[in-house]
Write a protein that holds these residues in place. Structure first.
Motif, PDB file in Angstrom:
ATOM      1  N   ILE A 403       0.821  -1.209   0.000  1.00  0.00           N
ATOM      2  CA  ILE A 403       0.000   0.000   0.000  1.00  0.00           C
ATOM      3  C   ILE A 403       0.862   1.269   0.000  1.00  0.00           C
ATOM      4  CG2 ILE A 403      -0.368   0.226   2.495  1.00  0.00           C
ATOM      5  CD1 ILE A 403      -3.324   0.871   1.731  1.00  0.00           C
ATOM      6  N   ILE A 420      -9.824   5.417   0.444  1.00  0.00           N
ATOM      7  CA  ILE A 420      -8.954   4.246   0.317  1.00  0.00           C
ATOM      8  C   ILE A 420      -9.715   3.117   0.961  1.00  0.00           C
ATOM      9  CG2 ILE A 420      -6.801   3.140   0.976  1.00  0.00           C
ATOM     10  CD1 ILE A 420      -5.692   5.990   1.386  1.00  0.00           C
ATOM     11  N   ASN A 421      -9.803   2.017   0.290  1.00  0.00           N
ATOM     12  CA  ASN A 421     -10.600   0.922   0.819  1.00  0.00           C
ATOM     13  C   ASN A 421      -9.883  -0.379   0.521  1.00  0.00           C
ATOM     14  OD1 ASN A 421     -12.540  -0.956   1.442  1.00  0.00           O
ATOM     15  ND2 ASN A 421     -14.160  -0.001   0.245  1.00  0.00           N
ATOM     16  N   GLN A 422      -9.439  -1.029   1.576  1.00  0.00           N
ATOM     17  CA  GLN A 422      -8.894  -2.365   1.361  1.00  0.00           C
ATOM     18  C   GLN A 422      -9.936  -3.351   1.806  1.00  0.00           C
ATOM     19  OE1 GLN A 422      -5.036  -3.435   3.024  1.00  0.00           O
ATOM     20  NE2 GLN A 422      -5.632  -5.569   2.874  1.00  0.00           N
TER      21      GLN A 422
ATOM     22  N   PRO B 344     -17.480  -1.427   5.017  1.00  0.00           N
ATOM     23  CA  PRO B 344     -16.608  -1.411   3.848  1.00  0.00           C
ATOM     24  C   PRO B 344     -16.957  -2.558   2.891  1.00  0.00           C
ATOM     25  CG  PRO B 344     -15.404  -2.223   5.761  1.00  0.00           C
ATOM     26  CD  PRO B 344     -16.744  -1.763   6.244  1.00  0.00           C
ATOM     27  N   ILE B 407       1.083   2.651   7.461  1.00  0.00           N
ATOM     28  CA  ILE B 407       1.034   1.269   6.985  1.00  0.00           C
ATOM     29  C   ILE B 407       2.388   0.579   7.119  1.00  0.00           C
ATOM     30  CG2 ILE B 407       0.492  -0.173   4.990  1.00  0.00           C
ATOM     31  CD1 ILE B 407      -1.880   1.406   6.214  1.00  0.00           C
ATOM     32  N   ILE B 417      -3.824  -6.263   8.232  1.00  0.00           N
ATOM     33  CA  ILE B 417      -4.798  -5.176   8.181  1.00  0.00           C
ATOM     34  C   ILE B 417      -6.069  -5.710   7.536  1.00  0.00           C
ATOM     35  CG2 ILE B 417      -5.278  -2.914   7.179  1.00  0.00           C
ATOM     36  CD1 ILE B 417      -2.230  -2.422   7.237  1.00  0.00           C
ATOM     37  N   HIS B 418      -7.173  -5.617   8.261  1.00  0.00           N
ATOM     38  CA  HIS B 418      -8.446  -6.127   7.724  1.00  0.00           C
ATOM     39  C   HIS B 418      -9.203  -5.060   6.958  1.00  0.00           C
ATOM     40  CE1 HIS B 418      -8.909 -10.138   9.638  1.00  0.00           C
ATOM     41  NE2 HIS B 418      -7.872  -9.665  10.296  1.00  0.00           N
ATOM     42  N   ILE B 420      -8.774  -0.721   5.644  1.00  0.00           N
ATOM     43  CA  ILE B 420      -8.200   0.623   5.697  1.00  0.00           C
ATOM     44  C   ILE B 420      -9.274   1.534   5.148  1.00  0.00           C
ATOM     45  CG2 ILE B 420      -6.458   2.209   4.835  1.00  0.00           C
ATOM     46  CD1 ILE B 420      -4.732  -0.286   4.294  1.00  0.00           C
ATOM     47  N   ASN B 421      -9.569   2.573   5.830  1.00  0.00           N
ATOM     48  CA  ASN B 421     -10.654   3.439   5.413  1.00  0.00           C
ATOM     49  C   ASN B 421     -10.252   4.882   5.659  1.00  0.00           C
ATOM     50  OD1 ASN B 421     -13.056   4.781   5.011  1.00  0.00           O
ATOM     51  ND2 ASN B 421     -14.253   3.480   6.387  1.00  0.00           N
ATOM     52  N   GLN B 422     -10.091   5.611   4.571  1.00  0.00           N
ATOM     53  CA  GLN B 422      -9.868   7.036   4.753  1.00  0.00           C
ATOM     54  C   GLN B 422     -11.159   7.741   4.447  1.00  0.00           C
ATOM     55  OE1 GLN B 422      -6.600   9.021   2.713  1.00  0.00           O
ATOM     56  NE2 GLN B 422      -7.662  10.935   2.986  1.00  0.00           N
ATOM     57  N   ILE B 429      -7.338   8.265   9.472  1.00  0.00           N
ATOM     58  CA  ILE B 429      -7.291   6.988   8.767  1.00  0.00           C
ATOM     59  C   ILE B 429      -7.782   5.953   9.760  1.00  0.00           C
ATOM     60  CG2 ILE B 429      -5.798   5.260   7.674  1.00  0.00           C
ATOM     61  CD1 ILE B 429      -5.541   7.642   6.014  1.00  0.00           C
ATOM     62  N   MET B 430      -8.698   5.132   9.314  1.00  0.00           N
ATOM     63  CA  MET B 430      -9.260   4.096  10.173  1.00  0.00           C
ATOM     64  C   MET B 430      -8.698   2.756   9.715  1.00  0.00           C
ATOM     65  SD  MET B 430     -13.306   3.275  10.494  1.00  0.00           S
ATOM     66  CE  MET B 430     -13.789   4.987  10.572  1.00  0.00           C
TER      67      MET B 430
END
Lengths: 458, 458
Positions: A403, A420-422, B344, B407, B417-418, B420-422, B429-430
């Motif tokens: 990332i 940003i979305n994982q 998400p 990260i 990391i399950h 990532i949310n901005q 950043i969550m």
């Protein structure tokens, strides 16, 4: 060994291309099940037969003369047929079917449009079977009604019903080639409905699963699938092999070489897909396989971007404390028949991302007004030019630090990231930007992964 | 200059602490509006009065003897009262109110519990006003019913109604100190209801807005708010100043020094909040202000984490093509009165993150079963130990390359990391991880930002 082979519109655009396709079929006897698209463009600026059929349908709907457009469509088929010396009866049948369309009654214009468009594939399959016969290859046309391809009752975006697979088990055939038209099927009530555009890929995939093929060969007009859009990135790296789910994520965000939905039946049937070039059949193409036993070569397999999105941003304090806040919003969307794509949220804000295809300015206004009235947001903003970038790779699951290499080049180039979305799959990172920034973002991410990997080989 | 000053439970735990608080009030005449919590712990292992009241309530509900527990509660107040020589009548009144509780009828046990718990604050405010009077400071107790603090009809998680602010405008007072009990108010039907736990902060914030205070001083037992939880990170940096929204995001993910919801009335009233230490009132504490004119000193202001979450993972092909897929799921959640925190999604998957507070094993099973039946997912997984880490900083809006620094240390330490949310706010950043990884993640992110900034100073 049994293969389903599907040919795209440019592969079947004229007699020249028909000959290439026949050679491809001849060269491998296991290529028994053939799926045709409608004749595509013969040269830049040419009109696809599907688009001619849409013009024809609109003429019928608006009670305009149809003679010229029917002639124009028929000519596309007769030129090919004459080149192969197919029987006059075949061409007459094609002409009759074209003429008959305007006299048929449809439940509404959506079904009318579906039936008109589907004839691009249908007539091409009929003609192609006749050409094969002329070349002394036993072949017959199989209509989706004979094959039992049953679809949901959505005239222009149908999906396959499970019964189709039972029906296909019962299909009777010998050693002859079977030529299926792609793109359409029938509802349980017998109405003709189509997949979304590019749906011939889906027909091929359904047949591959239903007929238990060993391989699904998808012939189009590119040698391989590239790691990025060649119109955006200069000479991108070819992808030799990727997994179904990598392909699916890339298709979602703009890799149009292979249809998004077409991957699913192949996954379900565990049938590998080989994307190949009709104009260059000796090239290996790109193989799409199951992730079981797949060893990724690179961290990132491909980078796709699509500008087809819009987003609604909502802000309200204590938003996620309220049971039913999002429910109210989704009920409004449901009322208007709109699906959303993603819904990232912060503490007090929510962004809803839509495919613009389903939206009109009027609908957007109504939805925004209804949401305002229902949930009283502190702020509501409509972003009409939203892009999603997907960075995809099975290698991301095991390799760390991917990332950073995605975000770093965007940060350096001052490209604002809206999301940003994982996801849980962990084989992709989804990034939201303004549409105007999307190409620039793809180029920078591409260079960071592929140029640096190239360097490390030296 | 008008100030609302709120004192936490440990600041009002015994006569010793009462004296400190009275000195704080004496030292600044603008400290006119005082909000009290219930007496907290006097020493490690002590029991908070609120917890004693819960025991009392449960005894009443289960028809157990109550004499001992009432004595125990009363003693906490009488010990303080006697130390200040308050009139016997005051203590008698407190005793009577405690006894009366068990004879009162409530609509149900939730309202009963709310009323019992609220008496911790209520009786403490009454006692505190009496002590002030004994110290020759004019003061009077103001019940939320007199002040007109109107709340929604949620016995243990009420929120304030706008009418409260109109009511507060009409409150009559002179130069005397007004002592308000925190934590509770009344519904429009006159039922006593409470905020969620820690709700005295909310009362203070509502009063600050309603009484148009210039500053809301929140006295607790720490000198400052730290950039990370001191129980997780060794001697974290103090935060001198941060914005409302930074505080709100940090509170959401576990910064319990100041209540999550309490920030909102202060924002609405544009009232700065000063978190200070009762035991060390000369320390400047932490100032919480509007982002207008705020210049961030660091990229990251704070890093919080909370393990109070669980997540439901769903996978189904073509998930986001279906209008109403998520709607069905949210209707199920609504049926069970469950709100979700974040949702998400990938191409074919959806993760729904919940606050575990609302869930029981039984409820979880029911929800999962209902969702399975309604949407037929290809896969459904319940993750019971989910943590959310929030990395927060106004500096992230303008400075690039922050996310890499978040990260990178996780990747280096192989922390999965399950999510990532901005969010759209772009000040946070969550990150979603397994609960077991959360502390380790916080330490590593903290070190990457704060240790390297420290180095760069040298």
């Amino acid at each position: 060994m049994k293969k389903v082979v599907k040919f795209g519109g440019s592969s079947l655009a004229d007699a020249q291309q028909f000959k290439k396709v026949i050679n491809i079929i001849k060269s491998d006897p296991s290529r028994q099940f053939i799926v045709t698209s409608a004749p595509g463009k013969r040269y830049p600026g040419d009109i696809k037969v599907t688009d001619l059929l849409i013009t024809y349908a609109n003429a019928v709907i608006t009670h305009k003369p149809t003679e010229n457009i029917i002639d124009q469509i028929f000519k596309r088929y007769s030129q090919i047929g004459n080149e192969f010396n197919v029987d006059e009866a075949i061409l007459l049948d094609i002409k009759q079917k074209l003429l008959k369309l305007q006299e048929t009654n449809f439940p509404d214009n959506k079904y009318l449009m579906a039936a008109f468009k589907a004839h691009g594939e249908r007539l091409n399959a009929e003609l192609f079977a006749a050409c094969l016969n002329k070349m002394k290859i036993a072949a017959r046309f199989v209509d989706p009604s004979e094959a039992g391809i049953l679809l949901t009752d959505d005239p222009d975006s149908a999906t396959v019903l499970e019964k189709t697979y039972e029906n296909l088990k019962k299909l009777q055939f010998g050693n002859e080639k079977l030529v299926f038209p792609g793109f359409f099927g029938f509802t349980e009530e017998g109405l003709l409905v189509t997949f979304s555009r590019g749906g011939s890929d889906i027909t091929g995939s359904i047949l591959a699963r239903g007929l238990k093929a060993d391989l699904y060969e998808n012939f189009t007009d590119v040698d391989v699938i590239y790691a990025a859009n060649p119109q955006v990135v200069d000479r991108p790296a070819p992808i030799e092999k990727l997994t179904y789910r990598e392909m699916r994520e890339l298709s979602y965000a703009g890799f149009t070489v292979f249809n998004d939905e077409a991957i699913i039946p192949a996954i379900q049937g565990k049938i590998p897909i080989n994307v190949k070039n009709t104009n260059h059949p000796e090239a290996k193409g790109t193989l799409i396989v199951s992730e079981k036993g797949f060893t990724p070569k690179h961290k990132v397999t491909g980078i796709a971007s699509s500008k087809r999105f819009a987003a609604l941003y909502l802000h309200r304090y204590l938003l996620n404390k309220e049971v039913g806040f999002t429910l109210k919003i989704l009920q409004i969307l449901y009322k208007y028949g709109i699906s959303y794509e993603h819904m990232p949220s912060g503490i007090d804000d929510l962004t809803i991302i839509f495919d613009k295809k389903q939206l009109t300015d009027e609908l957007t206004k109504k939805v925004c007004a209804d949401i305002k009235a229902a949930v009283h947001p502190d702020a509501l903003e409509w972003i009409d030019d939203y892009a999603i970038i997907m960075v995809v790779g099975e290698g991301m699951r095991t390799k760390v630090g991917v990332i950073e290499n995605i975000i770093e080049p965007l940060a350096k180039n001052k490209i604002a990231i809206h999301m940003i979305n994982q996801g849980a799959s962990r084989i992709s990172i989804m990034i939201g930007t303004r549409a105007a920034d999307a190409d620039n973002a793809v180029v920078n991410i591409y260079n960071n992964f592929f140029k640096s990997e190239a360097h490390s080989k030296i």
